[in-house]
Enzyme design. Structure first.
Site, PDB file in Angstrom:
ATOM      1  N   ASN A  50       0.828  -1.105  -0.057  1.00 57.25           N
ATOM      2  CA  ASN A  50      -0.118   0.091  -0.070  1.00 57.25           C
ATOM      3  C   ASN A  50       0.719   1.406   0.086  1.00 57.25           C
ATOM      4  O   ASN A  50       1.882   1.365   0.841  1.00 57.25           O
ATOM      5  CB  ASN A  50      -0.851  -0.074   1.307  1.00 57.25           C
ATOM      6  CG  ASN A  50      -1.725  -1.045   1.201  1.00 57.25           C
ATOM      7  OD1 ASN A  50      -2.667  -1.352   0.147  1.00 57.25           O
ATOM      8  ND2 ASN A  50      -2.315  -1.614   2.337  1.00 57.25           N
ATOM      9  N   HIS A  51       0.564   2.300  -1.033  1.00 55.79           N
ATOM     10  CA  HIS A  51       1.560   3.332  -0.942  1.00 55.79           C
ATOM     11  C   HIS A  51       0.839   4.550   0.082  1.00 55.79           C
ATOM     12  O   HIS A  51      -0.315   4.553   0.477  1.00 55.79           O
ATOM     13  CB  HIS A  51       1.335   4.137  -2.393  1.00 55.79           C
ATOM     14  CG  HIS A  51       2.013   3.187  -3.443  1.00 55.79           C
ATOM     15  ND1 HIS A  51       3.383   3.552  -3.578  1.00 55.79           N
ATOM     16  CD2 HIS A  51       1.813   2.241  -4.116  1.00 55.79           C
ATOM     17  CE1 HIS A  51       3.830   2.484  -4.568  1.00 55.79           C
ATOM     18  NE2 HIS A  51       2.935   1.864  -4.707  1.00 55.79           N
ATOM     19  N   ASN A  52       1.851   4.978   0.543  1.00 57.91           N
ATOM     20  CA  ASN A  52       1.500   6.166   1.802  1.00 57.91           C
ATOM     21  C   ASN A  52       0.692   7.351   1.007  1.00 57.91           C
ATOM     22  O   ASN A  52       1.603   8.067   0.268  1.00 57.91           O
ATOM     23  CB  ASN A  52       2.618   6.418   2.482  1.00 57.91           C
ATOM     24  CG  ASN A  52       2.486   7.481   3.683  1.00 57.91           C
ATOM     25  OD1 ASN A  52       1.265   7.900   3.612  1.00 57.91           O
ATOM     26  ND2 ASN A  52       3.196   7.817   4.305  1.00 57.91           N
ATOM     27  N   LEU A  53      -0.371   7.617   1.244  1.00 56.52           N
ATOM     28  CA  LEU A  53      -1.125   8.764   0.591  1.00 56.52           C
ATOM     29  C   LEU A  53      -0.975  10.174   1.147  1.00 56.52           C
ATOM     30  O   LEU A  53      -1.477  11.192   0.880  1.00 56.52           O
ATOM     31  CB  LEU A  53      -2.448   8.374   0.295  1.00 56.52           C
ATOM     32  CG  LEU A  53      -2.796   7.227  -0.447  1.00 56.52           C
ATOM     33  CD1 LEU A  53      -4.419   6.900  -0.723  1.00 56.52           C
ATOM     34  CD2 LEU A  53      -1.786   7.438  -1.989  1.00 56.52           C
ATOM     35  N   THR A  58       3.896   9.787  -3.253  1.00 58.85           N
ATOM     36  CA  THR A  58       3.246   8.524  -2.975  1.00 58.85           C
ATOM     37  C   THR A  58       4.240   7.476  -3.310  1.00 58.85           C
ATOM     38  O   THR A  58       4.079   6.080  -3.159  1.00 58.85           O
ATOM     39  CB  THR A  58       2.012   8.521  -3.997  1.00 58.85           C
ATOM     40  OG1 THR A  58       2.689   8.394  -5.438  1.00 58.85           O
ATOM     41  CG2 THR A  58       1.074   9.288  -3.692  1.00 58.85           C
TER      42      THR A  58
END
Length: 129
Positions: A50-53, A58
């Site tokens: 999961n990418h950090n938004l 990102t």
């Protein structure tokens, strides 16, 4: 014992697979424990990154050390074609995940879930069984 992982499946070193379970071809699995007699179909992604938004970027730079929440999958679970299971999910014994589902919530014992995002459809067996 008698575990099968088909060709073109990427398997991380941090998984545990119970006896007689199998993973069909072209899947990506990491950061999970799965019980016995489980059937994982083709094209399944378990615990994708999961990418950090909330950051300035990102891009995952600097996030590689992040500890992901482990996924736990019970015994006799069927995960159908092209399913994605997000980090931290618990899937109970005897559950079925329908083709193409994206699982973002825990799934109880003997529940059938499907859709995007996945939702409860019905129980596999009657409660008294």
């Amino acid at each position: 014992r008698d575990v099968r992982i088909d060709p073109n499946t990427r398997v991380a070193s941090d998984i545990v697979i119970g006896d007689y379970s199998y993973v069909n071809h072209d899947s990506f699995i990491q950061n999970f424990s799965i019980g016995k007699f489980c059937s994982i179909s083709s094209g399944v992604n378990i615990s994708p990154y999961n990418h950090n938004l909330s950051g300035l970027t990102t891009h995952p730079i600097g996030d590689y050390e992040k500890q992901k929440k482990r996924i736990f999958i019970g015994n006799d679970v069927l995960i159908s074609l092209n399913v994605t299971i997000m980090e931290g999910i618990h899937i109970g014994d005897g559950a079925v995940i329908g083709a193409g589902a994206i699982v973002t919530h825990d799934v109880g014992n003997y529940e059938i879930w499907g859709g995007v995002p996945a939702r409860f459809i019905r129980y596999r067996v009657q409660e008294k069984t």
